[in-house]
Each structure stands twice: as C-alpha cells, then as structure tokens.
Design a protein around this motif. Structure first.
Motif, PDB file in Angstrom:
ATOM      1  N   UNK A 101       0.852  -1.189   0.000  1.00 51.33           N
ATOM      2  CA  UNK A 101       0.000   0.000   0.000  1.00 51.33           C
ATOM      3  C   UNK A 101       0.888   1.239   0.000  1.00 51.33           C
ATOM      4  N   UNK A 102       1.396   1.589  -1.168  1.00 49.24           N
ATOM      5  CA  UNK A 102       2.262   2.762  -1.293  1.00 49.24           C
ATOM      6  C   UNK A 102       2.620   2.922  -2.764  1.00 49.24           C
ATOM      7  N   UNK A 103       2.576   4.152  -3.259  1.00 47.41           N
ATOM      8  CA  UNK A 103       2.901   4.397  -4.673  1.00 47.41           C
ATOM      9  C   UNK A 103       4.242   5.107  -4.836  1.00 47.41           C
ATOM     10  N   UNK A 104       4.988   5.303  -3.781  1.00 50.15           N
ATOM     11  CA  UNK A 104       6.179   6.136  -3.848  1.00 50.15           C
ATOM     12  C   UNK A 104       7.464   5.313  -3.806  1.00 50.15           C
ATOM     13  N   UNK A 105       7.768   4.700  -2.684  1.00 52.79           N
ATOM     14  CA  UNK A 105       9.016   3.941  -2.565  1.00 52.79           C
ATOM     15  C   UNK A 105       8.767   2.443  -2.418  1.00 52.79           C
ATOM     16  N   UNK A 106       7.737   2.060  -1.665  1.00 47.55           N
ATOM     17  CA  UNK A 106       7.537   0.647  -1.349  1.00 47.55           C
ATOM     18  C   UNK A 106       7.082  -0.175  -2.546  1.00 47.55           C
ATOM     19  N   UNK A 107       6.508   0.482  -3.560  1.00 42.45           N
ATOM     20  CA  UNK A 107       6.037  -0.273  -4.725  1.00 42.45           C
ATOM     21  C   UNK A 107       7.184  -1.013  -5.412  1.00 42.45           C
ATOM     22  N   UNK A 108       8.413  -0.535  -5.243  1.00 38.16           N
ATOM     23  CA  UNK A 108       9.552  -1.192  -5.889  1.00 38.16           C
ATOM     24  C   UNK A 108       9.848  -2.558  -5.261  1.00 38.16           C
ATOM     25  N   UNK A 109       9.382  -2.787  -4.041  1.00 40.73           N
ATOM     26  CA  UNK A 109       9.527  -4.117  -3.447  1.00 40.73           C
ATOM     27  C   UNK A 109       8.811  -5.155  -4.294  1.00 40.73           C
ATOM     28  N   UNK A 110       7.627  -4.799  -4.825  1.00 41.93           N
ATOM     29  CA  UNK A 110       6.881  -5.738  -5.668  1.00 41.93           C
ATOM     30  C   UNK A 110       7.681  -6.105  -6.906  1.00 41.93           C
ATOM     31  N   UNK A 111       8.298  -5.106  -7.522  1.00 40.62           N
ATOM     32  CA  UNK A 111       9.099  -5.387  -8.702  1.00 40.62           C
ATOM     33  C   UNK A 111      10.281  -6.293  -8.407  1.00 40.62           C
ATOM     34  N   UNK A 112      10.908  -6.110  -7.242  1.00 42.72           N
ATOM     35  CA  UNK A 112      12.030  -6.969  -6.860  1.00 42.72           C
ATOM     36  C   UNK A 112      11.574  -8.397  -6.605  1.00 42.72           C
ATOM     37  N   UNK A 113      10.397  -8.559  -5.989  1.00 48.16           N
ATOM     38  CA  UNK A 113       9.867  -9.905  -5.759  1.00 48.16           C
ATOM     39  C   UNK A 113       9.559 -10.588  -7.087  1.00 48.16           C
ATOM     40  N   UNK A 114       8.993  -9.842  -8.047  1.00 45.95           N
ATOM     41  CA  UNK A 114       8.653 -10.434  -9.341  1.00 45.95           C
ATOM     42  C   UNK A 114       9.885 -10.896 -10.104  1.00 45.95           C
ATOM     43  N   UNK A 115      11.056 -10.321  -9.805  1.00 46.89           N
ATOM     44  CA  UNK A 115      12.278 -10.719 -10.486  1.00 46.89           C
ATOM     45  C   UNK A 115      12.849 -12.028  -9.967  1.00 46.89           C
ATOM     46  N   UNK A 116      12.349 -12.480  -8.818  1.00 47.89           N
ATOM     47  CA  UNK A 116      12.897 -13.700  -8.228  1.00 47.89           C
ATOM     48  C   UNK A 116      12.527 -14.909  -9.079  1.00 47.89           C
ATOM     49  N   UNK A 117      13.462 -15.838  -9.218  1.00 51.97           N
ATOM     50  CA  UNK A 117      13.195 -17.073  -9.947  1.00 51.97           C
ATOM     51  C   UNK A 117      12.620 -18.112  -8.987  1.00 51.97           C
ATOM     52  N   UNK A 118      11.894 -19.070  -9.526  1.00 52.15           N
ATOM     53  CA  UNK A 118      11.300 -20.107  -8.701  1.00 52.15           C
ATOM     54  C   UNK A 118      10.046 -19.622  -8.002  1.00 52.15           C
ATOM     55  N   UNK A 119       9.563 -20.369  -7.023  1.00 54.80           N
ATOM     56  CA  UNK A 119       8.327 -19.992  -6.321  1.00 54.80           C
ATOM     57  C   UNK A 119       8.470 -18.625  -5.643  1.00 54.80           C
ATOM     58  N   UNK A 120       7.435 -17.843  -5.726  1.00 54.01           N
ATOM     59  CA  UNK A 120       7.427 -16.526  -5.077  1.00 54.01           C
ATOM     60  C   UNK A 120       5.990 -16.177  -4.727  1.00 54.01           C
ATOM     61  N   UNK A 121       5.787 -15.249  -3.783  1.00 49.10           N
ATOM     62  CA  UNK A 121       4.426 -14.816  -3.470  1.00 49.10           C
ATOM     63  C   UNK A 121       3.832 -13.990  -4.603  1.00 49.10           C
ATOM     64  N   UNK A 122       2.510 -14.007  -4.689  1.00 52.55           N
ATOM     65  CA  UNK A 122       1.805 -13.079  -5.561  1.00 52.55           C
ATOM     66  C   UNK A 122       1.913 -11.680  -4.965  1.00 52.55           C
ATOM     67  N   UNK A 123       2.142 -10.669  -5.801  1.00 54.37           N
ATOM     68  CA  UNK A 123       2.272  -9.301  -5.300  1.00 54.37           C
ATOM     69  C   UNK A 123       1.090  -8.459  -5.782  1.00 54.37           C
ATOM     70  N   UNK A 124       0.441  -7.804  -4.827  1.00 55.35           N
ATOM     71  CA  UNK A 124      -0.765  -7.029  -5.079  1.00 55.35           C
ATOM     72  C   UNK A 124      -0.509  -5.575  -4.675  1.00 55.35           C
ATOM     73  N   UNK A 125      -0.937  -4.635  -5.501  1.00 53.12           N
ATOM     74  CA  UNK A 125      -0.899  -3.231  -5.134  1.00 53.12           C
ATOM     75  C   UNK A 125      -2.268  -2.787  -4.649  1.00 53.12           C
TER      76      UNK A 125
END
Length: 229
Positions: A101-125
């Motif tokens: 829940x953030x459009x400024x700095x924390x949203x980049x955490x979602x992008x970093x998670x999506x870059x992970x290979x293998x199983x990962x959590x779903x990321x929701x904004x």
C-alpha cells in the motif's frame, strides 16, 4: 493463506489507512488467519504479536516535507541483501501474497519480488487514493503535473504488481486508464486491465452508527462551513 502487507502511511495516530489495516488485523486474529503488517518505525523491530498476526517496523527517517509524523521507508531498505530486514521478514513468514500500500518507494519491493526465480508470493498493489489527485494537491493543477502523474503510474507503478485492488471505481479508473492507454499492442500493460479489482473499505459502524446523529452538531458544523441545510 498467509498474507504480508507493507504499508507506507502509518504512525501512532494516523488515519484511514491505519484504521483499515488495524481492523483487518483484528479480524485475521479472530479468524486464526496468518497476517503480517510491515510498517515504518523508529527501528527494526517486532512490535506486536498475536496467535496468528504480527506487526514489524522497519527503521525509517521522518518525512522531510509535509507531515513529519510519518516516516518513509527508503528504497535501499528494500534491496534483497542476505540480512536485509524486510527480506528476513518475508523469508520467516513465507507469505502466499504480499500486498503493498504505497505508490512512492515501497512499490519497488513488488518489482524486486517479481524478479525472483522459482516460487514466489503473488504481489498485489492496494490503491487507497489516486496518485494524480495527491500530486496535484501538492504541486498544483497544471496539466503538466497531471501528465507526469499519469506517466509515473503507467511506466513506474502499474506493471510492478501481478494485480491491483482499489478502494473505489474512481481510484481504479486511474489504473485502468494507464493499462489501456497504449492499446493491445502494449501487451504487458494491456493485460493488467483485467487484473484490477474494486474492494470498498467499509465504515466503522460502532463509531459512525445512526445513533450518533445530532441535529445540534449538524447545525454548528453547517454554520462554521457556510453550508446550506
């Protein structure tokens, strides 16, 4: 389902966002569902723990402008270094879903998670407000300001997530506009148009029930604001 929620707008007496997540955390505790909040604070710490819920703080400096009661988790705290606090929390809690829940700095955490290979959590904004409204409230209503806000949502925010939740149709329209603005040929944006869900947040009916109505208070407020009956 194990959920982890990363929130930017949070301090001891903050308003709607904290009220919503506190209510959600209480419901999760009563239901026995695993839920973790990660919020900015004075230091890295586990500050509250229940049978199935917990709140962690991430050390963050106070906001440099506007309301200094808030703290800002800076982007470097989100880098996936081996002992980085945010990533330790994710590893320990092993969430199925990470909601940001953030459009400024924390949203980049979602992008970093999506870059992970293998199983990962779903990321929701989770959008509690429109970005263009917030930016225009601070920088003015010049058309260039609105255009830059739209560019940011489309280029820097929208695609960092697997899907989005918005608190109203009005908030969701900003995301949908960004998703379809390039047409079907912009495939990575276009597919997001069907991944935007509206979930109204509800109201605290114990505090704001109809028995709290007062004609006297209403008259005094209307008088202060110059409102018509």
């Amino acid at each position: 389902m194990r959920t982890l929620h990363v929130i930017g707008a949070w301090h001891e007496s903050s308003g709607g966002v904290r009220t919503f997540y506190s209510a959600l955390l209480g419901h999760a505790e009563r239901a026995g569902r695993s839920m973790t909040l990660v919020v900015p604070g004075e230091r890295d710490a586990l500050i509250q723990e229940g049978a199935s819920t917990r709140i962690y703080t991430v050390a963050a400096p106070r906001a440099p402008v506007l309301d200094r009661r808030y703290r800002v988790i800076l982007p470097h705290r989100l880098f996936p270094a081996p002992n980085a606090w945010v990533w330790r929390i994710i590893r320990e809690q092993q969430p199925d879903v990470v909601e940001v829940s953030d459009k400024y700095t924390l949203c980049h955490l979602a992008g970093l998670i999506k870059q992970k290979t293998g199983p990962r959590p779903t990321v929701i904004g989770f959008s509690h407000e429109r970005f263009d409204d917030v930016v225009q409230a601070q920088l003015g209503r010049h058309p260039l300001v609105r255009a830059l806000a739209r560019l940011y949502i489309r280029s820097a925010y929208l695609r960092q997530f697997d899907a989005h939740i918005a608190n109203s149709e009005y908030t969701a329209d900003e995301l949908r506009t960004a998703a379809v603005s390039g047409g079907p040929s912009a495939r990575l944006h276009w597919r997001m148009r069907d991944r935007i869900t509206v979930a109204p947040l509800g109201a605290d009916v114990d505090t704001f029930g109809p028995w709290q109505q007062s004609d006297d208070v209403r008259r005094r407020l209307l008088g202060r604001l110059g409102g018509a009956p």
